[in-house]
Write a protein that holds these residues in place. Structure first.
Motif, PDB file in Angstrom:
ATOM      1  N   GLN A 181       0.768  -1.305  -0.006  1.00  0.00           N
ATOM      2  CA  GLN A 181      -0.233   0.035   0.132  1.00  0.00           C
ATOM      3  C   GLN A 181       0.964   1.159   0.046  1.00  0.00           C
ATOM      4  OE1 GLN A 181      -2.488  -0.762   3.362  1.00  0.00           O
ATOM      5  NE2 GLN A 181      -4.394  -0.861   1.985  1.00  0.00           N
ATOM      6  N   ALA A 182       2.148   1.162   0.833  1.00  0.00           N
ATOM      7  CA  ALA A 182       2.934   2.273   0.696  1.00  0.00           C
ATOM      8  C   ALA A 182       3.537   2.588  -0.589  1.00  0.00           C
ATOM      9  CB  ALA A 182       4.002   1.811   1.741  1.00  0.00           C
ATOM     10  N   ARG A 183       3.431   1.424  -1.479  1.00  0.00           N
ATOM     11  CA  ARG A 183       3.852   1.712  -2.955  1.00  0.00           C
ATOM     12  C   ARG A 183       2.844   2.089  -3.923  1.00  0.00           C
ATOM     13  NH1 ARG A 183       7.148  -3.881  -3.774  1.00  0.00           N
ATOM     14  NH2 ARG A 183       8.068  -2.747  -5.631  1.00  0.00           N
ATOM     15  N   GLY A 184       1.678   2.323  -3.348  1.00  0.00           N
ATOM     16  CA  GLY A 184       0.468   2.699  -3.988  1.00  0.00           C
ATOM     17  C   GLY A 184      -0.509   1.729  -4.702  1.00  0.00           C
ATOM     18  N   ARG A 186      -3.388  -0.650  -4.970  1.00  0.00           N
ATOM     19  CA  ARG A 186      -4.845  -0.330  -4.824  1.00  0.00           C
ATOM     20  C   ARG A 186      -5.320  -2.109  -4.968  1.00  0.00           C
ATOM     21  NH1 ARG A 186      -5.840   5.175  -7.286  1.00  0.00           N
ATOM     22  NH2 ARG A 186      -4.104   4.834  -8.405  1.00  0.00           N
TER      23      ARG A 186
ATOM     24  N   ARG B  82       0.896   8.911  -0.369  1.00  0.00           N
ATOM     25  CA  ARG B  82       1.898   7.703  -0.359  1.00  0.00           C
ATOM     26  C   ARG B  82       3.160   8.248  -1.546  1.00  0.00           C
ATOM     27  NH1 ARG B  82      -2.811   3.717   0.845  1.00  0.00           N
ATOM     28  NH2 ARG B  82      -2.905   4.321   3.180  1.00  0.00           N
ATOM     29  N   LEU B 105      10.490  -2.340  -9.750  1.00  0.00           N
ATOM     30  CA  LEU B 105      10.842  -1.069  -9.708  1.00  0.00           C
ATOM     31  C   LEU B 105       9.602  -0.315 -10.388  1.00  0.00           C
ATOM     32  CD1 LEU B 105      14.447  -0.491 -10.106  1.00  0.00           C
ATOM     33  CD2 LEU B 105      13.196  -1.126  -8.119  1.00  0.00           C
ATOM     34  N   TYR B 107       6.587  -0.995 -10.125  1.00  0.00           N
ATOM     35  CA  TYR B 107       5.252  -1.335  -9.678  1.00  0.00           C
ATOM     36  C   TYR B 107       4.783   0.031  -9.109  1.00  0.00           C
ATOM     37  CZ  TYR B 107       1.834  -3.148  -6.287  1.00  0.00           C
ATOM     38  OH  TYR B 107       0.762  -3.514  -5.537  1.00  0.00           O
ATOM     39  N   GLY B 108       5.469   0.794  -8.119  1.00  0.00           N
ATOM     40  CA  GLY B 108       5.092   1.807  -7.593  1.00  0.00           C
ATOM     41  C   GLY B 108       4.731   3.210  -8.534  1.00  0.00           C
ATOM     42  N   ASN B 111       1.639   2.269 -10.085  1.00  0.00           N
ATOM     43  CA  ASN B 111       0.235   2.609  -9.429  1.00  0.00           C
ATOM     44  C   ASN B 111       0.064   3.985  -9.547  1.00  0.00           C
ATOM     45  OD1 ASN B 111      -0.196  -0.225  -8.652  1.00  0.00           O
ATOM     46  ND2 ASN B 111       1.361  -0.183  -7.017  1.00  0.00           N
ATOM     47  N   GLY B 156      12.636   0.659  -4.959  1.00  0.00           N
ATOM     48  CA  GLY B 156      11.117   0.432  -5.423  1.00  0.00           C
ATOM     49  C   GLY B 156      10.419   1.452  -4.948  1.00  0.00           C
ATOM     50  N   MET B 160       8.965   6.111  -6.895  1.00  0.00           N
ATOM     51  CA  MET B 160       7.781   6.977  -6.823  1.00  0.00           C
ATOM     52  C   MET B 160       8.232   8.450  -6.260  1.00  0.00           C
ATOM     53  SD  MET B 160       5.321   4.535  -4.272  1.00  0.00           S
ATOM     54  CE  MET B 160       4.010   5.279  -4.557  1.00  0.00           C
TER      55      MET B 160
END
Lengths: 266, 299
Positions: A181-184, A186, B82, B105, B107-108, B111, B156, B160
């Protein structure tokens, strides 16, 4: 988030807590079978009475027990509704092709009551017995089947390990969930395929963690000389006491009562 | 202000036997460009506190604002919170899941809904930022060494492009070299302008890196100030189950014994400087006396 009362030991020293796990397992089995033999309303006084007696003997706050019923609420509603609509008989209320019948309501109610009592009594078993005692009891009960090739000791060990690591894995899952979740991440997405994909970042690390733990556990057990069940002595020996006698008598009386009512009706 | 916590309290499992108040009336402001060291004994509420900083937990009472966004406000887009505050959990390599480092890497940033070219740019930038080569991009994250995996996990979060980076024990379980590398990396990120919050058990690491130290005890902020000032109060720290850095304890003990040291050191390097200066001064004093050895040998 992951609150499951079923299978959670409630510490105490009540009568039921001190009954031998073997007795409690067998009593629960007998109860689960006989509850389905009961068809007459009088019989339900008997099964409900036995459940109340067991609850009293456990000294567990009724509220805790009732809270454990929450997960089956949906089943109860479905059982009741299904029976109420599908049983033919005297119509109480109708809408188009759907009819609620008196017989259906009565039958559905009894089915739901059966379910409630069944869950209450089985959760009394797990609430008053530590998981370790439970597996010890199961192992002893299964030992006669070892001659037939059933690996009772190994099965019991597997259960002990599984029970021990369920809360650990829940914690782990929660930690991983937070990290993603901290990496977004959903989690609520549309479509079953997208849903599966959204869960991968949680499931993959969870499996990796489970295998890592299993490896570590295997090494730790070998390091302490575990070579399988044969010839192992045990730290806790199970012994029957007068409490087991009392429990056995109560179960026998209950079973006899159910059979007697069945014969009367039959 | 980057992160503002006002009278934040947090209770786990309220209304059950497992009820536990983890934070009690915590007010704390993290300013841009700071390097805050967060210390406290086990169970003092550090992990709970850092999870409030990016909206993973929301206060039971009180308010948390991240770059002006109230995390308790249902209209706040938590993904944006976040993005601005990156949180690196303990043992972050345990959350790796993708088939390749590149996917991991990406992934963030994916999102966050960024365009593919921008995602690729950030993947390469993050990898460089943690000092790893692009040849790793096609490798499986599960085939990396411990230190490398830790750095990929950190990358990772960095991908962001957060303004604030919160790290929970980033060096735990690494060998001395891996430890050094991670800490140097964090120092560089701070130099390049990133605001850092570092949770650590190691007073040495905090003394060396932080510009401000916050001490938690039983869910309360009990000390807050520059490391030099704070680590002088090692009796109070010891009462909280914490130890001041060895270097600070050493120069204090020497000073108490009458050594001519300033007693200001908090890092090993500073302590070495103070002690060698004191020894050099003593040697200069002795020389005119004509080489008489003796005095307090062995101190």
């Amino acid at each position: 988030m992951f609150n499951i009362t079923l299978g959670q030991y409630y510490p105490g020293r009540s009568f039921l807590h001190q009954v031998d796990p073997r007795t409690k397992i067998l009593a629960t089995l007998v109860y689960s079978v006989f509850i389905f033999l009961v068809k007459e309303p009088e019989g339900f006084y008997l099964v409900a009475g036995f459940a109340l007696l067991a609850m009293a003997a456990s000294r567990i706050p009724p509220l805790t027990l009732i809270r454990g019923l929450r997960p089956i609420l949906i089943f109860l509603v479905i059982t009741l509704a299904f029976n109420a609509f599908m049983t033919p008989g005297e119509t109480l209320w109708g809408w188009g092709p759907f009819r609620v019948t008196r017989e259906g309501l009565a039958f559905g109610g009894l089915m739901a009551l059966r379910l409630v009592l069944l869950v209450l009594v089985t959760s009394l078993l797990t609430l008053t017995t530590t998981p370790i005692a439970l597996t010890d009891g199961l192992e002893r009960l299964l030992r006669p089947f070892q001659r037939l090739g059933l690996p009772a000791a190994e099965l019991a060990l597997m259960m002990t390990i599984a029970l021990r690591f369920v809360p650990t894995l829940f914690d782990e899952a929660q930690r991983i969930l937070r990290a993603q979740q901290a990496r977004g991440a959903r989690l609520r997405v549309r479509g079953p395929l997208a849903q599966m994909q959204a869960l991968l970042p949680i499931l993959v690390p969870l499996f990796v963690a489970a295998f890592r733990r299993a490896d570590e556990l295997a090494v730790a057990m070998e390091a302490r000389g575990y070579r399988g069940g044969r010839g192992r002595t045990r730290m806790r020996e199970l012994r029957y006491t007068w409490r087991d006698g009392v429990t056995a008598l109560a179960v026998a009386a209950f079973a006899a009562g159910v059979v007697y009512l069945r014969l009367l009706a039959g | 202000m980057s992160i503002e916590l006002e009278h934040v309290s947090y209770v786990y499992n309220p209304g059950t036997p497992a009820q536990w108040q983890a934070l009690r009336d915590v007010s704390l402001t993290i300013r841009p460009g700071e390097f805050v060291g967060l210390i406290g004994a086990t169970g003092s509420g550090k992990s709970t506190l850092v999870q409030h900083m990016n909206g993973l937990l929301r206060p039971t009472s009180g308010r948390v604002r991240v770059f002006g966004m109230d995390t308790s406000d249902p209209r706040t887009d938590l993904t944006r919170v976040r993005q601005r505050v990156g949180l690196v959990f303990q043992y972050p390599e345990h959350q790796l899941f993708a088939a390749t480092v590149a996917e991991e890497l990406a992934y963030g940033p994916t999102n966050l809904g960024l365009a593919p070219e921008e995602v690729q740019r950030r993947v390469r930038w993050a990898l460089r930022a943690v000092g790893l080569g692009e040849e790793l991009l096609t490798r499986s994250p599960f085939s990396l060494s411990g230190g490398q995996a830790r750095r990929v996990a950190l990358a990772g979060v960095l991908a962001m492009r957060p303004d604030v980076l919160v790290l929970d024990e980033p060096a735990a379980g690494l060998d001395p070299l891996g430890r050094r590398e991670i800490l140097d990396l964090i120092r560089n990120l701070h130099r390049e302008g990133m605001t850092i919050v570092l949770v650590s058990h190691s007073m040495e690491d905090v003394a060396e890196l932080a510009t401000r130290v916050v001490v938690l005890d039983q869910g309360r902020v009990v000390m807050d100030g520059p490391p030099r000032e704070l680590f002088r109060r090692h009796r109070e720290l010891a009462a909280l189950g914490l130890a001041a850095p060895v270097a600070a304890q050493l120069v204090d003990a020497l000073k108490a014994r009458g050594w001519p040291v300033p007693g200001q050191a908090v890092t090993i390097r500073e302590a070495v400087a103070e002690v060698t200066a004191a020894l050099a001064a003593r040697r200069r004093e002795r020389r005119p006396e004509g080489g008489r050895e003796g005095g307090r040998a062995g101190v």
